[in-house]
Design a protein around this motif. Structure first.
Motif, PDB file in Angstrom:
ATOM      1  N   UNK A  86      -3.624   2.665  -7.466  1.00  0.00           N
ATOM      2  CA  UNK A  86      -4.283   1.375  -7.644  1.00  0.00           C
ATOM      3  C   UNK A  86      -3.715   0.372  -6.645  1.00  0.00           C
ATOM      4  N   UNK A  87      -4.496  -0.652  -6.295  1.00  0.00           N
ATOM      5  CA  UNK A  87      -3.959  -1.695  -5.406  1.00  0.00           C
ATOM      6  C   UNK A  87      -2.721  -2.345  -6.017  1.00  0.00           C
ATOM      7  N   UNK A  88      -1.799  -2.745  -5.168  1.00  0.00           N
ATOM      8  CA  UNK A  88      -0.582  -3.416  -5.620  1.00  0.00           C
ATOM      9  C   UNK A  88      -0.542  -4.799  -4.996  1.00  0.00           C
ATOM     10  N   UNK A  89      -0.455  -5.815  -5.846  1.00  0.00           N
ATOM     11  CA  UNK A  89      -0.537  -7.185  -5.349  1.00  0.00           C
ATOM     12  C   UNK A  89       0.811  -7.887  -5.442  1.00  0.00           C
TER      13      UNK A  89
ATOM     14  N   UNK B 171      -0.103  -5.142 -14.784  1.00  0.00           N
ATOM     15  CA  UNK B 171      -1.407  -4.509 -14.889  1.00  0.00           C
ATOM     16  C   UNK B 171      -2.384  -5.276 -14.007  1.00  0.00           C
ATOM     17  N   UNK B 172      -2.938  -4.626 -12.995  1.00  0.00           N
ATOM     18  CA  UNK B 172      -3.767  -5.302 -12.007  1.00  0.00           C
ATOM     19  C   UNK B 172      -5.123  -5.693 -12.596  1.00  0.00           C
ATOM     20  N   UNK B 173      -5.543  -6.903 -12.310  1.00  0.00           N
ATOM     21  CA  UNK B 173      -6.812  -7.435 -12.816  1.00  0.00           C
ATOM     22  C   UNK B 173      -7.961  -6.931 -11.947  1.00  0.00           C
TER      23      UNK B 173
ATOM     24  N   UNK C 136      -2.188 -15.556   4.573  1.00  0.00           N
ATOM     25  CA  UNK C 136      -1.170 -14.802   5.316  1.00  0.00           C
ATOM     26  C   UNK C 136      -0.621 -13.636   4.499  1.00  0.00           C
ATOM     27  N   UNK C 137      -1.474 -13.018   3.706  1.00  0.00           N
ATOM     28  CA  UNK C 137      -1.077 -11.879   2.880  1.00  0.00           C
ATOM     29  C   UNK C 137      -1.903 -10.656   3.252  1.00  0.00           C
TER      30      UNK C 137
END
Length: 206
Positions: free
Chosen positions: A3-6, A45-47, A72-73
């Motif tokens: 899953x994407x990690x933010x 837990x990613x939204x 800038x991310x």
């Protein structure tokens, strides 16, 4: 399933570590009723939508590349076939709608079918938000007591305000019509979209 990690979300994050800060930041700030909220019991837990999660599970070998998400991310995100993604999301709703017809349901709009599918646990592209910060706080704080929770707060009118302003510039790619079918000028369309009542109607119908 990957899953994407933010981990780069720190730029928009505000830590609330006491009841007073929660009250000031979430409860009192909603006087204008322009925010919506989503509470999640586990901060990590990613939204993301249930269909997005379903899609990543179904296609585990997608290529992941570093993607500029603004501010800038850069985040590693999967390279998704957008046409396939949309088609499969609609297919789920089509099958669900067919089953509703077989059970004698009245005809429903696509939005209503999606809302029902979400309610019954099917993977959809919907993410539940609420206009009441207390409801979001309940979902954030009612379980997983050993982990930090999170409440997402979003200005629901921000994009509508930007969209409305485009009418005044004359750069909008389509035109709106009066009830009699005649085309509105950009100025007339801008005023129509900019009124609060029209913005609410737009939200509820979209």
């Amino acid at each position: 399933m990957r899953l994407p990690s933010f981990e780069y979300r720190k730029w928009y994050e505000v830590e609330l570590n006491c009841i007073e800060s929660v009250r000031k930041r979430l409860i009192e700030q909603n006087n204008e009723n322009k925010y919506c909220y989503r509470g999640m019991a586990d901060y990590n837990f990613i939204c993301i939508s249930t269909f997005y999660r379903h899609y990543l599970s179904k296609y585990p070998n997608l290529e992941w590349v570093k993607t500029d998400v603004g501010f800038e991310s850069n985040v590693f995100l999967p390279q998704i076939n957008k046409n396939l993604y949309k088609a499969e999301a609609i297919d789920i709703l089509d099958v669900f709608n067919e089953k509703l017809d077989e059970l004698g349901s009245k005809k429903l709009s696509l939005n209503s079918v999606a809302y029902l599918a979400q309610h019954y646990g099917l993977p959809t592209n919907l993410i539940d938000f609420t206009a009441d910060p207390k409801v979001a706080l309940y979902f954030a704080c009612s379980s997983h007591f050993e982990t930090d929770c999170v409440v997402y707060m979003y200005d629901i009118y921000s994009y509508i305000n930007k969209f409305s302003s485009l009418f005044f510039t004359g750069n909008i790619p389509y035109r709106m019509s009066h009830p009699d079918g005649t085309l509105m000028s950009n100025k007339e369309a801008g005023k129509k979209h900019y009124s609060l009542d029209q913005k609410k109607d737009f939200l509820y119908q979209s």
